[in-house]
Structures are given as C-alpha cells and as structure tokens.
Design a protein around this motif. Structure first.
Motif, PDB file in Angstrom:
ATOM      1  N   PRO A   1      96.552  28.188  71.014  1.00 47.99           N
ATOM      2  CA  PRO A   1      95.217  28.101  70.531  1.00 47.99           C
ATOM      3  C   PRO A   1      95.223  27.542  69.007  1.00 47.99           C
ATOM      4  N   LYS A   2      94.070  27.045  68.519  1.00 48.40           N
ATOM      5  CA  LYS A   2      94.213  26.717  66.901  1.00 48.40           C
ATOM      6  C   LYS A   2      93.533  27.844  66.402  1.00 48.40           C
ATOM      7  N   SER A   3      93.131  28.732  67.084  1.00 50.93           N
ATOM      8  CA  SER A   3      92.499  29.971  66.372  1.00 50.93           C
ATOM      9  C   SER A   3      92.265  31.148  67.329  1.00 50.93           C
ATOM     10  N   ILE A   4      92.164  32.198  66.803  1.00 46.02           N
ATOM     11  CA  ILE A   4      92.366  33.486  67.830  1.00 46.02           C
ATOM     12  C   ILE A   4      91.704  34.647  66.855  1.00 46.02           C
TER      13      ILE A   4
ATOM     14  N   GLU B   1      88.834  29.851  69.081  1.00 50.80           N
ATOM     15  CA  GLU B   1      89.039  29.326  70.423  1.00 50.80           C
ATOM     16  C   GLU B   1      89.338  30.375  71.565  1.00 50.80           C
ATOM     17  N   LYS B   2      90.075  31.393  70.991  1.00 48.14           N
ATOM     18  CA  LYS B   2      90.459  32.392  72.235  1.00 48.14           C
ATOM     19  C   LYS B   2      90.261  33.778  71.345  1.00 48.14           C
TER      20      LYS B   2
ATOM     21  N   ALA C   1      88.158  32.594  77.769  1.00 49.53           N
ATOM     22  CA  ALA C   1      88.358  32.772  76.472  1.00 49.53           C
ATOM     23  C   ALA C   1      89.309  33.824  76.273  1.00 49.53           C
TER      24      ALA C   1
ATOM     25  N   VAL D   1      98.830  29.683  64.162  1.00 53.83           N
ATOM     26  CA  VAL D   1      97.388  29.816  64.827  1.00 53.83           C
ATOM     27  C   VAL D   1      96.721  30.416  63.768  1.00 53.83           C
TER      28      VAL D   1
ATOM     29  N   LEU E   1     100.848  31.045  78.246  1.00 54.94           N
ATOM     30  CA  LEU E   1     100.324  29.630  77.720  1.00 54.94           C
ATOM     31  C   LEU E   1     101.192  28.393  77.537  1.00 54.94           C
TER      32      LEU E   1
ATOM     33  N   GLY F   1      84.053  27.335  71.779  1.00 58.31           N
ATOM     34  CA  GLY F   1      84.734  28.740  71.452  1.00 58.31           C
ATOM     35  C   GLY F   1      83.558  29.758  71.597  1.00 58.31           C
TER      36      GLY F   1
END
Length: 456
Positions: free
Chosen positions: A171-174, A257-258, A157, A195, A167, A244
């Motif tokens: 990612p959808k979220s970070i 997510e990351k 992650a 993001v 990448l 996540g």
C-alpha cells in the motif's frame, strides 16, 4: 467413521510437531489433527517471513548511508515491489517446506484435516469423524485479534500478520495500530520499503518494554523512521468518498490506504468445546493448567505453545510441545523448567529485555548500570551507534539480574546476558569472561565495569 488411538494432537505448529516427536518414541497409534493450512505460524506467517521483510527493508535503507562512505548513486536505487514480495513468499514457502518435509509429509492416515471439538475428555469430533484417545495435546496456536466492529466496517482495508505477506503490492500508506513487537517490526520494515507509515498505540510503551529509560530511548530512536502516536486509542472511519480510512488518535489524524492491526493475539480455543467437558477456564477462555506438567486439571489433556495464551516464542512452544507429548504418553510426568526470560525485537536497532522485569525489581536492593552505544568502536564503524544498554544487579551480592537494551546487534548481547543470568553469575564473574576488540560485546563489558563500581 471412528478411530481409537493412544494420543491425539490438535494443531500442527511447532508445539504440536514437537509433541508428535515424543509420542512417536512410544507409540505409532496417534493422530495429528490440523485445520487450515499446514505449516507453523513461525514459518508461514510469523518469525521467518517477517524477518525477510525486515532484511529487505534494511538492505534498501542502506542506500541512504552510501554517500557518507564515499559511495555515489544510492539515491537512484529503486525497489521492485513485485520482485521483493515474490522473493519473500519464495523464502516463506521454503521455510514451510522444510518444516513439513520431515514431519507431516511422512504421515498418511495419522494426519487428519479438520477442526476438532471435544465430546468428552477422551473423544473428539472432526467433521463426521470420531476419534477416541487415551490422552490429548492441545497445540492449536493463536491468531491476531481484530475488533469485530472494525472487521465489519473496514474489512477490505484491514491487514494482520496472517495476510500481510500475501499482498501482491504494497500500500502507499498504512496505519499500524498496536506497537508491540509485531507492530514495531513490521511498521519499520514497511516504512523502509517505501510505505508511508504512522504507528499508533493507546499505551506509552513500545514492544512491551517495561524499563522506562530504554523505552524512552526506543521512542526517540524509532520515531525518526515514522511518526509514533502514543497514549491515545485509535479511532477509525471511512474517509470522504471512500478513499481510504481516516485514522485519529487524540488531536492527530491522517488518511491511509490500509490498517495493519497488531493489538494482540488470542489462543485458538473457542471451537474446541472445552466448557462442555468441565475444563475450568479463565476470563479469556484459556483452560487452567499446571504450569509444570501442562496438564489441564485432572483431565487427560495437555496444552502447549501459543494455545496457552503466553508470549509467542518458538523455543518455548517447542519445549512445551515435547513436555506435553511425553506426559501424554507416560504416567510419570516430566516438568517444564522455565528458563531466564528473554525477549528480542528485530527492529533496527534491536530491542531486547532479559531476566527480571523492571516491574519486579526491588529498587532498594538493585544497582543499575548504563552504557550508550555512541562511543562503541564497532558500532561507529557500522554507522549504527544509536542506542542504550541498561543492566540490573543485586546491590550486595553482585548477582546479575537482567537488563534491557536498544542498540545494534542486541540479539547477541541479549543471549550473552541471559546465559549469565541463567547461571546466576555475578558482575565480577561475567567480567572474567573473554571479550574481543572491536566488537559490539564491548558495550556489555563497559556496562559491567560501571556496575562493578556500585556493588557494596
């Protein structure tokens, strides 16, 4: 296998390559040792690909301003992540190729692939190869720091600046942990590319800003783009069912997510074995060296660039590389002349600091000037009039000492200010310089006028 050469340079980044340019003027008996991928930090994983990401984010974010200018259809625009990331990598590869084209691509036996380890002050090992040299230049750069326990527990992650640009999809979220220059720039770029971002820092400042007035302005402006959790350390754990990572700071929490870890960088020195040859080092394992000649103690070893554990800066690394390379070849040493400090963060709006840091100002001997970008005509035209400029000058002499700012195109204002500080110009002398209209530079002019009224 054993080689004997005049100089060996460890690391093929900007510092190392500039050292080689100086060495080639004197001798063709040299070696450049480099472990890992060729291509400087700036070109491969730093300045250049990050600025491509920032530019892509700015272009996409402009769609939200179209309507105010009478342009319809902005809300229907969508970003193709695959194409955007492919464009970023294509440009990144171009930057790397440009660096290598006139440097390592021309080398044959002079370029050695591998990681060096000192045996004695004149000898290194690289794999099964021994290289003996009259002098060495250490230019091994630095790498992102990730706590070992985080790497073990959340390895899949975790992202750093070194691997973000590889990448295939965003990612959808970070959660961006660490809001120094890298965290601020990449956090905002990712948010503008779609993001969902949260920024976390255990401190209360952004981008290493010391000026409290500008820092407060930066917080107020940037938190409009994404949430900023300041003043509490990040705590992370696997989310329920492994979906996540759960990030906490104080009483706030979010599942992402990351993680983009940007808590700092550490000089790549641990593998060199400097302790084995009697090099004195500090608590971080960085050798003690002469800041003027860049020589480590009395050893025939010089150090340059990010390996010195200073603030990462290509221009500084290049000049230090030239000085270290020259001194490695000559008995009479040149001195590295420090220039006026200047730091620029390529966020939107830009953040910059120039000259004497806030913490080193004698407040009893300083007058302060302040100018908002709100009424600056050019900034209004661009729709980018958020921000604040803060200048410092000596109370009696009027000599300009420096300043800090957040505002549109401050990358240019910072240079003008740095040139004035470097030449020790007074407020009145800077006001005698030409200004045009309508330009962002008028903010600097107005701020100088305000300062002039305060000089004793």
């Amino acid at each position: 296998m054993s080689d004997r050469v005049d100089v060996a340079v460890l690391g093929a980044g900007h510092a190392g390559l500039n050292a080689i340019k100086e060495i080639r003027r004197v001798t063709d008996r040299y070696r450049l040792i480099n472990g890992g991928s060729l291509g400087t930090t700036c070109a491969r994983v730093g300045c250049m690909p990050s600025k491509v990401a920032i530019h892509l984010g700015e272009l996409y974010a402009m769609r939200k301003q179209f309507q105010r200018y009478g342009i319809d259809g902005g809300e229907s625009l969508r970003i193709d992540e695959t194409s955007a990331l492919e464009h970023l990598r294509d440009l990144r590869d171009t930057f790397v190729d440009l660096v290598l084209a006139n440097t390592t691509d021309e080398m044959e036996e002079e370029l050695v692939d591998g990681y060096a380890r000192f045996i004695d002050p004149h000898t290194i090992e690289v794999g099964n190869r021994t290289i003996r040299a009259r002098a060495f230049v250490i230019a091994t750069g630095a790498s992102s720091v990730v706590p070992t326990e985080w790497r073990h527990a959340f390895g899949d992650a975790i992202l750093t600046a070194e691997d973000l640009f590889e990448l295939e999809r965003l990612p959808k979220s970070i959660a961006v942990i660490g809001l120094g220059p890298i965290g601020v720039e990449l956090g905002q770029a990712l948010q503008r590319l779609g993001v969902e971002v949260v920024g976390i820092d255990s401190g209360t400042t952004l981008a290493r800003l010391e000026d409290p007035v500008i820092n407060q302005a930066a917080v107020e402006i940037l938190q409009r783009d994404f949430p900023l959790w300041l003043g509490e350390p990040a705590r992370i754990e696997r989310a329920d069912a492994g979906a996540g990572v759960r990030v906490r700071a104080g009483d706030r929490e979010r599942v992402v997510e990351k993680l983009l870890v940007a808590i700092g960088r550490r000089a790549n020195l641990a593998h060199l074995g400097l302790d084995r040859i009697g090099c004195p080092v500090d608590a971080r394992g960085v050798p003690l060296f002469d800041a003027r000649t860049l020589q480590i103690g009395q050893h025939p070893i010089f150090i340059a660039g990010d390996a010195t554990d200073g603030i990462a800066n290509l221009q500084i690394a290049a000049e230090q590389g030239r000085i270290a390379g020259y001194n490695a070849c000559h008995e009479e040493h040149r001195h590295y002349a420090r220039r006026t400090p200047m730091a620029i963060v390529f966020s939107d709006p830009n953040i910059a600091s120039v000259g004497v840091p806030w913490s080193e100002l004698d407040q009893s001997q300083v007058v302060l000037g302040q100018q908002r970008f709100g009424p600056v005509g050019r900034a209004l035209i661009l729709g980018q009039n958020r921000g604040l400029l803060h200048l410092y000058a000596h109370r009696r002499t009027g000599v300009v000492l420096g300043g800090a700012m957040i505002g549109p195109r401050c990358e240019h204002l910072a240079h003008l200010l740095a040139w004035g500080v470097q030449q020790r110009l007074t407020v009145d002398e800077m006001l005698q310089m030409p200004f045009y209209h309508p330009v962002i530079e008028e903010a600097l002019q107005d701020c100088l006028h305000g300062l002039a009224r305060k000089i004793e």
